[in-house]
Enzyme design. Sequence first.
Site, mmCIF file in Angstrom:
data_model
loop_
_atom_site.group_PDB
_atom_site.id
_atom_site.type_symbol
_atom_site.label_atom_id
_atom_site.label_comp_id
_atom_site.label_asym_id
_atom_site.label_seq_id
_atom_site.Cartn_x
_atom_site.Cartn_y
_atom_site.Cartn_z
ATOM 1 N N HIS A 81 24.994 16.418 -1.234
ATOM 2 C CA HIS A 81 24.211 17.614 -1.562
ATOM 3 C C HIS A 81 25.009 18.585 -2.419
ATOM 4 C CE1 HIS A 81 21.582 15.989 1.587
ATOM 5 N NE2 HIS A 81 20.713 16.340 0.681
ATOM 6 N N ARG A 85 13.201 20.713 -2.167
ATOM 7 C CA ARG A 85 13.948 20.617 -0.909
ATOM 8 C C ARG A 85 13.889 21.977 -0.201
ATOM 9 N NH1 ARG A 85 17.484 17.149 -4.377
ATOM 10 N NH2 ARG A 85 17.856 15.199 -3.273
ATOM 11 N N ARG A 114 8.630 19.393 0.206
ATOM 12 C CA ARG A 114 9.071 18.594 1.346
ATOM 13 C C ARG A 114 9.346 19.548 2.500
ATOM 14 N NH1 ARG A 114 14.533 15.142 1.057
ATOM 15 N NH2 ARG A 114 15.514 17.182 1.154
ATOM 16 N N GLU A 160 12.876 6.608 3.123
ATOM 17 C CA GLU A 160 14.335 6.698 2.984
ATOM 18 C C GLU A 160 15.057 6.103 4.189
ATOM 19 O OE1 GLU A 160 15.490 10.821 2.553
ATOM 20 O OE2 GLU A 160 13.998 11.496 3.992
ATOM 21 N N ASN A 181 18.834 8.068 -2.018
ATOM 22 C CA ASN A 181 20.134 8.591 -1.547
ATOM 23 C C ASN A 181 20.331 8.196 -0.091
ATOM 24 O OD1 ASN A 181 20.005 9.833 -4.001
ATOM 25 N ND2 ASN A 181 19.460 11.841 -3.209
ATOM 26 N N ASP A 182 19.298 8.401 0.700
ATOM 27 C CA ASP A 182 19.412 8.032 2.112
ATOM 28 C C ASP A 182 19.113 6.561 2.341
ATOM 29 O OD1 ASP A 182 20.288 10.244 3.677
ATOM 30 O OD2 ASP A 182 18.479 11.272 3.017
ATOM 31 N N ARG A 188 26.936 8.819 2.417
ATOM 32 C CA ARG A 188 26.764 9.254 1.034
ATOM 33 C C ARG A 188 27.736 10.350 0.610
ATOM 34 N NH1 ARG A 188 20.799 12.032 1.298
ATOM 35 N NH2 ARG A 188 21.403 13.275 -0.487
#
Length: 579
Positions: free
Chosen positions: A192, A299, A335, A434, A457-458, A468
């Site tokens: 992040h 996000r 989200r 994810e 990403n996940d 990650r």
Amino acid sequence: MKKLVGIPGSPGIVMGKAFLYLEKALPEIPRYSIRTDQVEGELKRFKLACEEAAADMRALHERAAAEMGKEQADIFAAHLMMLEDADIQDQISGTLKETRENIEWVVYDTARHMADKMLSSPDPAFRERAADINDISSRVLGRLLSINKASLAELDTDVILVTHDLLPSQMLTMNRAHIKGIVLDMGGLTSHTAILARAFNIPAVLGLASATAEIAGGDTLILNTKPGEVIVNPGKKELDRLERAQVNYNKTLKESLQTRNLPAQTTDGHRVSLKANIELPEEAEAVLRFGGEGIGLYRSEFLFLNPGQATGEEEQFRAYSQVIKAMKNLPVTIRTVDIGGDKILPEFQAASETNPLLGWRGIRFSLSMPDFFKTQLRAILRASVKGNVRIMFPLISGIEELNAALELLEEAKAECRKKKQPFASNIETGIMVEVPSAAMTADILAQKADFFSIGTNDLIQYSLAVDRGNEKVGYLAHPAHPALLRFIKTTIDAAHNRGITAAMCGEMAGDPGMTALLLGLGLDEFSMAASSIPLVKRIVRNASISACRELAGEILKGVSATANNALLKDWTAEMFPEN
Ligand code: PEP
Ligand code: MG
């Protein structure tokens, strides 16, 4: 001259002086008894420490108001008010007189009890104040213990920040106006920190492991993120190279912006949609500038990670409305909060988990806090009348979670109706795919979801078992791994079988090296950092869907990430020899 090579976390080329930030935690707080005749002396020390802390906060408040905007400035103003609160001051001097213990201990102990009390409150707004109490008491204790802890929010000259790691909340509060580049020991491409650096357009090189040991404060640094280089104390040759690289970089950027108003369509007429990921409402403007066709991922948890930011229904409603209005009727996918993992809200103590990435995160967190969740859903619903909104749930691992989330959404709608608050009746609700179990049950989830967005990403993290944020295993995080590609293919096919959209909002969607493959796999919508849109669009506009489908067919037969990458590289060299 010395050259360090790391992961190119956020693009750009910049030169500046290194600011080495080695965060010092407070030492163990001393505890001892004092005599009655020492009480006055201790109170005087306390008064002085508070005055010094207040002076720091006033300076911070002024600088924040001038450079970072009202929201950040309000945080410091609120802290100042709490520090000067007469009841708190009386409580501390009363305890000191009563217990006759040293002032450091009394401040520490009083703050700890206050924070604990706040944390046990059912009211989330009250719980949030615990982090403020910790912040203020650390500042006073820092003064009492003579620890001069320079804060990143207090930077007042342009620097390249060199540090071990940065939390998302630190990224939000640091004085970004003066941070021209970031160099980190830690961090992966999809951490992040990298995502926020890209959102803030701050060039960053991450995962250097020993940058804080090899760079001294005041060193001159050149950051060239295309190869992921950090040049320490460059000589004339490197300075000349810097100039050329900067000219080229700006030229490419300018050229790529020329496609802004052209459709993302292949040479043989296959149309896809290119959207942007955002973390903060103020990024919406950049989405339009780079030619984004909407927001594929907002996000929303970053609203909550901004320390001191009020996050009740009204504040959320305002933030969502700001984004929706700025996007002028283009779709905005909000989200619901993905709190947990590395995005920890101290007031909920998620940090105490042994395995936060496998723990109380995303939809699990929201479902266990129905009032908190419904507050967010009502705020989104109310804002939905201002434009074109979709709701997306993070970290869905199976149909029960989706059903439960949809049920709470219905409750939130009923609550809005009861209060006569209008909302869009046709609001679409989709999920992030994810978690491997979601990809494997995509056919079941597609019966209830209006769209899918693949969070690579996940999905990479969970399917390949690669943290990650850990640079030591970053080399294993291959988007071209056959396992990941099979998950993606399964998800896209399941979506298409039910006639719903298959999107992707993980970093893979913005990687130009993957665009042709994703087109060939059938992806409908790509969502990425706004600044990546022009380059991805260039690839789409120069590719043919039939060639991409052939490529995807070949790659799906590949046995390893290495073999697939080699195939992708050869194919790109043949199709786009000019790149
Ligand atoms: C993802 O996991 O790919 C994603 C887009 O979500 P986040 O990066 O916020 O976890
Ligand atoms: Mg994710």
